[in-house]
Design a protein around this motif. Sequence first.
Motif: not given
Lengths: 505, 459
Positions: A198-207, A384-386, A393-400
């Motif tokens: 596995n290769l981790k993504s960085n805070a920007k959602g990239m390699v 989650p990633y700006s 686009v990937v959103l999340s259910d964090k608020v709901q």
Amino acid sequence: MPTHMTRKATRHVNQNEGLIFEKSSPGKAAWKLPPLDVPEVNTSTLLGSQERKDLGQMPEVSEIEIIRHFTRLSTWNYAIDLGMYPLGSCTMKYNPRVNEVVSRLEGIANGHPYQPEKISQGALRIIKTLSDCLLEITGMDAITLQPAAGAHGEFTGLLMVRAHHESKGSPRKKVLIPDSAHGTNPATAAMVGYAVENLKSNAKGMVDIPSLQAQMNEDVAALMLTNPNTLGVFEQEIHKVADILHAKGGLLYMDGANMNALVGKVRPGDFGVDVMHLNLHKTFSTPHGGGGPGSGPVAVRRALEPFLPKPVPVSKPDGTLAFDYDRPQSVGRVRSFYGNSGMFIRALAYILANGPDGLRQTTEDAVLNANYIRKALEGIFDLPYSSPSMHEVVLSDKVQAKKGARTMDIAKRLIDYGFHPYTTAFPLIVPGAMMIEPTESESKEELDLFIEAMKSIAEEVHEDAEVVKTAPHSTRVTRLDETAAARKPILRWKPESQEPTAKSQ
Amino acid sequence: MRYLPKSPADRTAMLKDIGVATIDDLFAPIPAEYRLNRDLKVPRQMAESEIVDWFRERSRENGENHASFLGAGAYNHYRPVIIDSLISRGEFLTAYTPYQAEISQGTLQSIFEFQSMICELTGMEVANASMYDGSTAAAEAVMMAVRLTGRRSVAVARSVHPEYREVLATYAFHQGMPLATLPFADNGGLDLRSLEDAITTDTACLLVQSPNFFGVLEDVEALAEIAHRKGAMLVVSIAEAVSLGIVEPPRQADVIAMEAQSFGVPLTFGGPYCGVIATREAYVRQMPGRLVGQTTDRSGKRGFVLTLATREQHIRREKATSNICTNQALIALMANIFMTIYGKVGLKELARHNLAKAVYAIEQFGKHANVLFAGTPRFNEFVIQTSEDPYSINSRLLGHKIVGGLPLKKFYPELGNASLWCCTETSTRSMIDTAVGLVAESERSMNGTREENVEEVTR
């Protein structure tokens, strides 16, 4: 039950229908054969103990019953033809009908894979023309159309990676796969005999470049990367990724699932990709058909050409086309015949209908649509990633989720509003992911209805989360018991395993 | 572009809402040096009428209106028209994989019916929702047997479709699975004597095809007895599904890998077709591919869902039973409708017609050429050996708009001038007679030439 108005959908009567076996009775028939123009045969003499006497519970029904049966079933499905299908990573775009018409032309539909080359020039010309178009679109050097689907393309691509390394002395041991990758990537690596790292993504959602640098060594055969990745984000440091791999002799594999964001705007061959597959059933409009058929061509750089599956189409000096089977370094065959030829026809018809200007406009509209949705929904749903979005686009259910409504609940509630759900809970790096890919096929009106639905659901969560958590409320069946289905699987019809019909309707 | 539902004003308004000036601002994340600043070199945008014309031309170059004796894994059966009427409904054609069960009951119920009918026809207990084709189904069935037995090597009959064997070799190679290929006997079936020695304590399974590549029925009962006695599984590939109408299914097999193309799927130059794996209930958790199961909703109403997904890649990733995701759903629907149309009685009648045509053709060809493995029970394919190279005979047949049998030199050089012929319910007596006439003519002239040559030498 629904508390909010929906402008998109209204309930309407639809027909009940049992299993086809429940309509069967002896003596009904939907077939008629012409009179036999050769002598009758005695089957028991010919076949002896291998003669089959009985076909058990196979149905006996009439033609009108079959038409009604399948037509009724069809009305229970959602489909692109009914409305927006915002499944992220699936590219549910319009499936043009001319594609279906040309794939049924007599010489094409009835072409046998082993008929003489002399009368196969039409099919070969389609294969050659599509290959040329796809090479131009990807910027790669050579291609095979043989793989039957995306995962099959991954398998073929990694086989070629392996053959390439073997030709240099060692197949190497592992394949790097980002944590945001499709499940098919690690499953494929395992099938080709590679360990998965596995290769981790960085805070920007990239390699994460430092991680890649640290993990890259002479044991790594390839990195399997989706670009734009499953967050819909273009890997901006793709050239660095390619350089790091190439410096240690590794190869860059691109999963082309998200090619709909790139066609006509940028070419993988220009940014360092060595091997990639395409999904004709995503980017190139061949119908999903409820789960297939697909087609997963694999395009490669010149250095990998000798390893292409055989046969390979070639032009002969007289201008005719033929298949070349004499490919000593080939990885072999991955499928019988030449692949899902019917999908080549449809994909090529799509390319011809678009031309260079249409293909570019298509990509631009796909990216425009995703960004329009993002702009309208960020703030209401967590982003989650700006990093900038491409075609999804990937959103999340964090608020709901704080109110108890999770991504799956919101997705199910979308059904009541007349939409197919987005992709839920993927990519795995985003908890409660809501992955939305509108494609270019949606008008502004349809997008506005979708946005309105999502906003309305967010309000519902706030007012009364229960209505969302128990959705859908308007479908012919409510949420189905998947646990029971898996615990005590009923995988086929048997006369005794069914409840009385009253309940089964 | 006619597929795109936006006016220039829509686009401008949307860009404004997003807060960017031009569309290219949205492509800014792509480093400038890689952006394509020219048109793709693909054909210009065509009108629908031009597209139809272009493909009509290809259709004409592709042997329109030929009668064909080709089979060999792709069969020319009549396709009832309602298949295309029904699968063309947008709700089937343009739906995704039925993960969202509440709005996919149409696809799910039809797959459940498909699985049920495949079980009924094959004599197995469970069948999956489809694989890519017969060749990959056979390869995956073999890998399933490897997982189930914990053994590594595989024995394959040489009478299995040569391209299926090639695909298996590709799949097996990187799994480190040794493959042993077993010869066929004089009757065209697997040589039983070689089988006894070939199956060792490391053999996971024996893979055979029945009817085999030569059309001959394998003695499945005997094969199963030997394989099972040595702790190996029996995997049977069925390439010609219509045979199941009249030939007893290989009930003694542990796994059946099928190609369902014969059930209403157009030839289309080799695909898309429809593989299926069927097996016993006990082995279902090692089965690749999607499965539909019956369950109930909250009010107790019957419904269907994709189930046992813990075998699959989207859950198990590198530990999955296979990497397969997209399968052949719409093609499985074609097969489903075909099986429903012919049903319990029709499939048997259809198979009987196929058999009768093949028997007639064998008798007629047998008067002039050598029919190999003639006495062995078979279905609708047969091998004839001619004096002349079958490619030459075929090029003369082509002049009569007839496509002759498949020359076997490429796959089985030891059979000399042999070719594999197939008759289905669509083969008319007159096309058979024409082909037989041309083969007879070839034999006469070859034998005549030979006599002349002999005379010349003696003189």
